[in-house]
Design a protein around this motif. Structure first.
Motif: not given
Ligand code: ATP
Ligand code: MG
Length: 433
Positions: A227-255
């Motif tokens: 699963i790859d993600f890439e975004s313009a106009f974000v820094d590594h911390h904002e990319a980590m926010d999306v990464c964390e959000g994706t992981l939590k969304a996956a767990y929530e969906g399964v739950a």
């Protein structure tokens, strides 16, 4: 089959047609039961030998286990039946017979070794607890896609046959492309970066990657889904926010949507990670590893984290966490370094206590710095001209990351071996099926 009813949907007092596999036949003498299984569950079919058509009884009870049958009959309440319902058949057709000897037992009464299971994946996935893993995998991908869409990201598909690899000639599977040497792509890295400079700006891809890694471990495959993600106009911390959000969304969906599957797999306390994931710098991470006293040799600045260090740190932290600010040396050239400290990169990893799940970072978007990075890595920038050239035409600052889907499934469900999380694994020993 137009008039087919799934076993989970049959109701007492109705006549129904069910279709599926013969799970089991229990012959008690005057009465016998055929247990029919479909993807929704099982249904007991009752044969009262003296009261029923002889041919029907014979067909129904002589059929081998795992044959495909369709049965029509009246559904009645029967408190002693496993589902509280049973069917009295009017007719039974064998659509596809199964051999009397099976390479593995889908009822799960006899355990099979993993290689036997993988050789016979069709039969293996008739076991509800194996099927559950892939239902969950499907839900993970669904929730991840939905999450990406909710943060304005566009799904893309990039080529898997490429002229050059992402990080040079290592770990690539060579192929012949109309007489020319080509490779199976090890990562969509360069293509997704090219897309952040396009009108799309923010993209994701879910697709296969190929790595000719020689090692044979419980967490590496030679073909994996990324699963790859890439975004313009974000820094590594904002990319980590999306990464964390994706992981939590996956767990929530399964739950939310896989309660039955989780129960089958024995997770009565499946937990969605709620708290913010800690972000340790690499320096803090190695200090913390050293402080656990778990390693024979202390880590020094510049070392990559060996598996034992990941484990020690994982049990110390006790949940998902990021490691940021890695030494530039051990991160790929396309990751940006801090201007005020070029030894340090803006690369990060997302860790599960058991292993690495994600690598990402802020990318180098400045042409001159990028080309210099290629040269430092011992790569010929000319070979990557299709990529570097676009950095001369307005490439915005950007950041992104990549997950292994199988590692996500594996860590979420606490599977011992990554091969459990993929239908047809590719590894050193396995090219078929
Ligand atoms: P590792 O150090 O664990 O081998 P990596 O750092 O080489 O992984 P990356 O290039 O960072 O891997 O790939 C991003 C993610 O893709 C990894 O964090 C992991 O989840 C997944 N991944 C990478 N290689 C494999 C593989 N061979 N099999 C399964 N998943 C993989
Ligand atoms: Mg990595």
């Amino acid at each position: 089959m137009e008039n087919r009813t799934h076993t989970a949907d049959v109701a007492a007092g109705e006549t129904a047609t069910v279709a599926g596999w013969v799970h089991e036949i229990r012959d008690l003498g005057g009465i016998a039961f055929l247990i029919l299984r479909d993807r929704t569950g099982k249904l007991q079919i009752k044969f009262e030998k003296d009261e029923m058509d002889e041919d029907l009884v014979e067909t129904g009870l002589d059929v081998h286990r795992e044959s495909v049958v369709t049965v029509t009959g009246a559904v009645e309440e029967e408190p002693r039946a496993p589902t509280g319902l049973e069917m009295v058949p009017d007719s039974l057709d064998v659509l596809a017979g199964a051999d009397p000897e099976l390479p593995l037992d889908p009822s799960g009464k006899v355990d099979a070794e993993l290689p036997t299971r993988l050789d016979n994946r069709t039969l293996d996935l008739r076991k509800p607890e194996v099927k559950a893993i892939f239902e969950i995998r499907s839900e993970i991908l669904r929730s991840v896609r939905e999450y990406f869409r909710s943060v304005g990201s566009t799904e893309i598909n990039t080529p898997k046959i490429v002229a050059t690899g992402t990080e040079g000639g290592t770990e690539l599977f060579p192929i012949t492309y109309f007489g020319q040497e080509a490779f199976m792509n090890q990562s969509p890295q360069l293509f997704k970066q090219l897309m952040v400079g396009s009108g799309l700006e923010r993209v994701f891809e879910i697709g296969p990657i190929f790595r000719a890694e020689e090692h044979n471990t419980p967490r590496h495959l030679n073909e994996a889904t990324m699963i790859d993600f890439e975004s313009a106009f974000v820094d590594h911390h904002e990319a980590m926010d999306v990464c964390e959000g994706t992981l939590k969304a996956a767990y929530e969906g399964v739950a939310e949507n896989c309660a039955e599957e989780l129960e089958l797999l024995g997770y009565d306390d499946f937990a969605v990670p709620e708290d913010d994931f800690p972000r340790l710098t690499y320096e803090e991470a190695i200090e913390r590893v050293n402080a656990t006293g778990e390693l024979d040799e202390q880590l020094v600045w510049g070392d990559d984290l060996p598996t034992e260090a990941e484990k020690a740190l994982g049990s110390d932290v006790g949940g998902h966490y990021f490691i940021t600010d890695w030494p530039s040396e051990i991160k790929p050239f396309y990751i940006q370094d801090y201007d005020d400290d070029p030894q340090l990169s803006k690369g990060f990893d997302l860790m599960h206590p058991r292993m690495e799940l994600v690598s990402g970072g802020q990318r180098e978007h400045r042409y001159d710095e990028l080309v210099a990075g290629f040269e430092q890595q011992g790569l010929d920038p000319e070979q990557f001209d299709y990529y570097t050239r676009m950095f001369r035409y307005g490439m915005p600052p950007h950041a992104g990351w990549a997950y292994g889907v199988e590692r996500l499934v594996m860590t979420m469900l606490d599977l011992d071996n990554i091969r459990e999380a993929v239908l047809f694994p590719r590894d050193r020993q396995r090219l078929s099926p």
